[in-house]
Write an enzyme that holds these catalytic residues in place. Structure first.
Site, short mmCIF file in Angstrom:
data_model
loop_
_atom_site.label_atom_id
_atom_site.label_comp_id
_atom_site.label_asym_id
_atom_site.label_seq_id
_atom_site.Cartn_x
_atom_site.Cartn_y
_atom_site.Cartn_z
N SER A 40 0.86 -1.18 0.00
CA SER A 40 0.00 0.00 0.00
C SER A 40 0.90 1.23 0.00
CB SER A 40 -0.92 -0.01 1.22
OG SER A 40 -0.16 0.03 2.41
N GLU A 288 -3.68 5.16 12.36
CA GLU A 288 -2.73 5.54 11.31
C GLU A 288 -3.49 5.71 9.99
OE1 GLU A 288 0.58 2.78 10.91
OE2 GLU A 288 0.76 3.27 8.79
N ASP A 315 1.25 8.21 7.57
CA ASP A 315 2.16 7.30 6.86
C ASP A 315 2.21 7.73 5.38
OD1 ASP A 315 3.45 5.19 5.61
OD2 ASP A 315 1.86 3.74 5.92
N LYS A 340 9.51 4.98 7.69
CA LYS A 340 9.90 3.82 6.89
C LYS A 340 11.08 4.25 6.03
CE LYS A 340 5.23 1.99 5.96
NZ LYS A 340 4.09 2.28 5.05
N HIS A 368 8.25 -1.30 9.78
CA HIS A 368 8.62 -2.22 8.71
C HIS A 368 7.80 -1.91 7.45
CE1 HIS A 368 5.00 -5.08 9.67
NE2 HIS A 368 4.65 -3.82 9.61
C1 2PG Z 1 1.78 0.48 6.12
C2 2PG Z 1 2.76 -0.57 5.66
C3 2PG Z 1 3.37 -1.39 6.74
P1 2PG Z 1 3.05 -1.31 3.20
O1 2PG Z 1 0.84 0.83 5.40
O2 2PG Z 1 1.96 1.05 7.18
O3 2PG Z 1 2.46 -1.98 7.62
O4 2PG Z 1 2.27 -1.35 4.62
O5 2PG Z 1 4.46 -1.69 3.49
O6 2PG Z 1 2.34 -2.30 2.34
O7 2PG Z 1 2.93 0.08 2.69
MG MG Z 2 0.41 2.54 6.94
#
Ligand code: 2PG
Ligand code: MG
Length: 414
Positions: A40, A288, A315, A340, A368
């Site tokens: 995502s 989140e 995020d 991230k 992660h």
């Molecule tokens: C999120 C992440 C991790 P992805 O949305 O926070 O949980 O998902 O790495 O698929 O973006």
């Molecule tokens: Mg997220």
């Protein structure tokens, strides 16, 4: 301590897709790092360079990124002192020259950035968390609360039919090893509960269960029951949280949040009401990506209405990007940031986002990606920067356990 050799290898991540693993040498000493990958992903993230050759791995190969590491990047940073992280990172940024790292690939750049830090720590005979803490002016601390994502939905478990991506149980007290034990106990009780109801107990991308529950809210009810069955007091020993990953169920054309499992939709000025109802009913400590990445109006409502009583994490909204975070602070939206490393692509930029967040009293969640390797870099990073929360998955799958087990080691060392 001078960079003398680099090798990049195309390896596979936990979803079975290629990713970049880089090893850097300073004389005889070497260190390796590998890069995670999201499902995502936010539109404002740095670009993960994929080969696009449909004959290999469905176009997802990373041979070009590996080549960039071994040729262009190596030529530019050869001979540099491995502890000069900022210089190494800035050299790669200049060499790339694009806004989103599309020329060299954020995956290529990040693999070098992380491996360099790990090598510098090794050369100085320090643990990675000690090295990072020293380099960026922190005292290492393992006090973060883990967000255990024990029910997976959304893009991480499409067959579940859940729109919401992640449902967290959050242990409230005890040292890390105790919180981990508490989480694992509830995880096993949840499995029993789902088994008893004839629901699926196969796990999603992040190791949480992915049952077909019929509504998003039902997930919270199962979590509460599992917490009680494990002998814990809901609201005291554990609270709940969620990563809605709302960009994934926001219909841009209609400007509507469409929750298929609940047969409901909301516009930007209403969506906070859904979270408010959940917050009141299920003691949500943290939400989140309650709104989509560019829905600033929605974020404003959400923050005004719930910002004083819940941790609201950006995020896809911030993508670990200082400029996006500065915008958020100015607009007074969210009160926390998800970190991230591969969203932005260098350690230096990651740290500048973390520092800015902490200066502005935004909470820091080190996270992660849904596709990981056994690389445990983020465990050390979270301890080094005194993260308020960590998000490293559920209580199963080796690539998630690698991080938790590293944290157990660090707890012991500290
Ligand atoms: C999120 C992440 C991790 P992805 O949305 O926070 O949980 O998902 O790495 O698929 O973006
Ligand atoms: Mg997220």
């Amino acid at each position: 301590m001078k960079i003398s050799k680099i090798q990049a290898l195309e390896v596979l991540d936990s979803r079975g897709n290629p990713t970049v693993q880089t090893t850097i040498w300073a004389g005889e000493i070497k260190a390796t790092a590998s890069v995670p990958s999201g499902a995502s992903t936010g539109v404002h993230e740095a670009l993960e360079l994929r080969d696009g050759d449909k004959k290999r791995y469905n176009g997802k190969g990373v041979l070009k990124a590996c080549k960039n590491v071994e040729t262009k990047i190596f030529a530019a940073i050869k001979g540099m002192d491995v502890s000069h992280q900022e210089k190494i990172d800035n050299t790669m940024l200049e060499l790339d020259g694009t806004e989103n790292k599309s020329k060299l690939g954020a995956n290529a750049i990040l693999s070098v950035s992380m491996a360099a830090a790990r090598l510098a720590a090794k050369c100085q005979k320090l643990e990675l968390y000690e090295y990072l803490a020293q380099a960026y002016g922190y005292t290492p601390k393992l006090t973060s609360k883990p967000l255990f994502n024990v029910i997976n939905g959304g893009a991480h478990a499409v067959s579940s039919g859940l729109d919401v991506q992640e449902f967290f149980i959050i242990p409230q007290s005890g040292k890390f090893s105790e919180k981990l034990r508490m989480g694992a106990e509830v995880y096993h009780c949840l499995k029993k509960l789902l088994d008893a109801k004839g629901l699926a107990t196969g796990v999603g991308d992040e190791g949480g269960f992915a049952p077909t529950l019929g509504s998003n809210e039902a997930a919270f009810k199962y979590l509460i029951e599992a917490i009680k069955n494990a002998g814990y007091v809901f609201g005291k020993d554990f609270k709940l949280g969620t990563d809605a990953a709302a960009s994934e169920f926001f219909d841009k054309k209609k400007s509507l949040y469409i929750l298929k499992a609940d047969k409901k939709s909301y516009n930007s000025s209403q969506i906070y009401k859904m979270y408010k109802a959940w917050l009141d009913k299920y003691h949500l400590e943290l939400i989140e990506d309650g709104c989509a990445e560019d829905d600033i109006v929605g974020w404003k409502f959400l923050t005004q209405e719930l910002g004083h009583k819940a941790v609201l994490v950006g995020d896809d909204l911030f993508v670990t990007n200082l400029v996006r975070l500065q915008m958020g602070v100015t607009q007074k939206i969210a009160n926390s940031i998800l970190i991230k490393v591969n969203q932005i692509g260098t350690l230096t930029e990651t740290l500048s986002a973390i520092k800015f967040a902490q200066k502005n009293k935004y909470k820091v969640v080190v996270s992660h990606r849904s596709a990981e390797t056994n690389d445990d870099f983020i465990a050390d990073l979270s301890v080094a920067v005194n993260a308020d929360y960590i998000k490293m998955g559920s209580l199963s799958r080796g690539e998630r356990m690698a991080k938790y087990n590293r944290l157990l080691e660090i707890e012991n060392l500290l």
